[in-house]
Design a protein around this motif. Structure first.
Motif, PDB file in Angstrom:
ATOM      1  N   THR A   3       0.851  -1.189   0.000  1.00  0.00           N
ATOM      2  CA  THR A   3       0.000   0.000   0.000  1.00  0.00           C
ATOM      3  C   THR A   3       0.884   1.236   0.000  1.00  0.00           C
ATOM      4  OG1 THR A   3      -1.765  -1.129   1.221  1.00  0.00           O
ATOM      5  CG2 THR A   3      -1.753   1.278   1.261  1.00  0.00           C
ATOM      6  N   GLU A 141      -1.496   5.106  -3.914  1.00  0.00           N
ATOM      7  CA  GLU A 141      -2.806   4.488  -4.115  1.00  0.00           C
ATOM      8  C   GLU A 141      -3.886   5.270  -3.384  1.00  0.00           C
ATOM      9  OE1 GLU A 141      -2.540   0.512  -2.749  1.00  0.00           O
ATOM     10  OE2 GLU A 141      -0.747   0.074  -3.918  1.00  0.00           O
ATOM     11  N   ASN A 172      -3.112   9.143 -12.485  1.00  0.00           N
ATOM     12  CA  ASN A 172      -3.337   8.087 -11.495  1.00  0.00           C
ATOM     13  C   ASN A 172      -4.836   7.866 -11.275  1.00  0.00           C
ATOM     14  OD1 ASN A 172      -3.129   6.229  -9.451  1.00  0.00           O
ATOM     15  ND2 ASN A 172      -2.055   7.564  -8.015  1.00  0.00           N
ATOM     16  N   TRP A 251      -7.558  -1.354   4.605  1.00  0.00           N
ATOM     17  CA  TRP A 251      -6.805  -1.975   3.509  1.00  0.00           C
ATOM     18  C   TRP A 251      -7.101  -3.470   3.394  1.00  0.00           C
ATOM     19  CZ3 TRP A 251      -2.031   1.034   5.608  1.00  0.00           C
ATOM     20  CH2 TRP A 251      -2.113   2.371   5.192  1.00  0.00           C
TER      21      TRP A 251
END
Length: 262
Positions: A3, A141, A172, A251
């Motif tokens: 991540t 991310e 992105n 996550w």
């Protein structure tokens, strides 16, 4: 899967660097392999983790301009996180990158060989919306916005959110806006809650939990070249540990824990 989280706010003094260092240490404390990246020419994150930027021969500047591989510049820290440090030389990187094609992808390319050996990367973006911050947002991310719980603290938030939207459109598409993290929070006043409610309503922005309390422990820790987690038990360290657990849950596929202003 690794991540990559960018921590960004073009307003200074909102505990952005404190958040990167403390969250990184909290994640390392629960067994995560953590890399933190200092993209601020002032090198505050580097200093906060026990390294003097003025004494370093190489930094993320050399990585971004192609003079060194990231793995050659990495430093260890007492907090158990790896550090890609910054020096004042980074101030010149923006001008060099501006003349290069694909300049927004320089950091993403540099980090790619490291991702197999880390679980979480946290990027400390500078207090601006220049090429360095665009590199951080393009490599990430998700983005987290530390927000000081004081009047006018949200000035510029709209501009940052527009930049995030443009990054999603151009470089992105998968970038996730996690939300605002309340910092310098004083639970004794209604003012802090009013500021957060205003931000949540005005920008339709999730406000993450827990809020990070105002405490002198943060300043004391930074001055000693350590994070607040390294000292004795305190409410600031506990808040970042709780934030780390909440993010790990997110996550893993669960909903984010948000702050109830009521």
């Amino acid at each position: 899967m690794t991540t990559v989280l960018a921590v960004a706010n073009q307003k200074g003094g909102v505990a952005k660097t404190t958040t990167v260092a403390s969250l990184g240490a909290a994640l390392a404390g629960v067994g995560q392999r953590v890399l933190v990246v200092d993209l601020d020419p002032q090198g505050c994150l580097t200093f906060s983790l026990g390294h003097n930027p003025d004494r370093l021969e190489r930094s993320v500047h050399d990585v971004l301009v192609g003079d060194a591989e990231a793995k050659e510049v990495l430093l260890d820290t007492d907090e158990g996180v790896s550090l890609l440090p910054a020096t004042i030389d980074l101030a010149g990187a923006e001008a060099l990158l501006l003349m290069r094609p694909g300049r927004e992808f320089a950091l993403k390319r540099a980090l790619a060989p490291l991702l197999a050996n880390v679980d979480v990367v946290i990027i400390d973006c500078p207090p601006s919306l220049g090429v360095l911050t665009l590199n951080g947002l393009t490599a990430a991310e998700a983005v987290l916005v530390p927000l000081q719980c004081e009047t006018l603290a949200h000035r510029g938030v709209g501009q940052l959110l527009r930049t995030v939207s443009e990054v999603k459109q151009v470089t992105n598409p998968g970038l996730e806006l996690l939300g605002a993290l309340p910092t310098l929070y004083d639970a004794r006043t209604t003012h802090s809650r009013d500021v957060l409610a205003d931000v949540a309503d005005r920008y339709d922005l999730p406000v993450l939990s827990p809020p990070i309390p105002r405490t002198v422990r943060f300043a004391e820790a930074s001055a000693s070249g350590a994070t607040v987690l390294a000292g004795r038990k305190n409410k600031g360290a506990q808040a970042y540990r709780e934030l780390a657990e909440n993010l790990l849950e997110h996550w893993a596929g669960n909903d984010l824990v948000t702050f109830d202003q009521q």
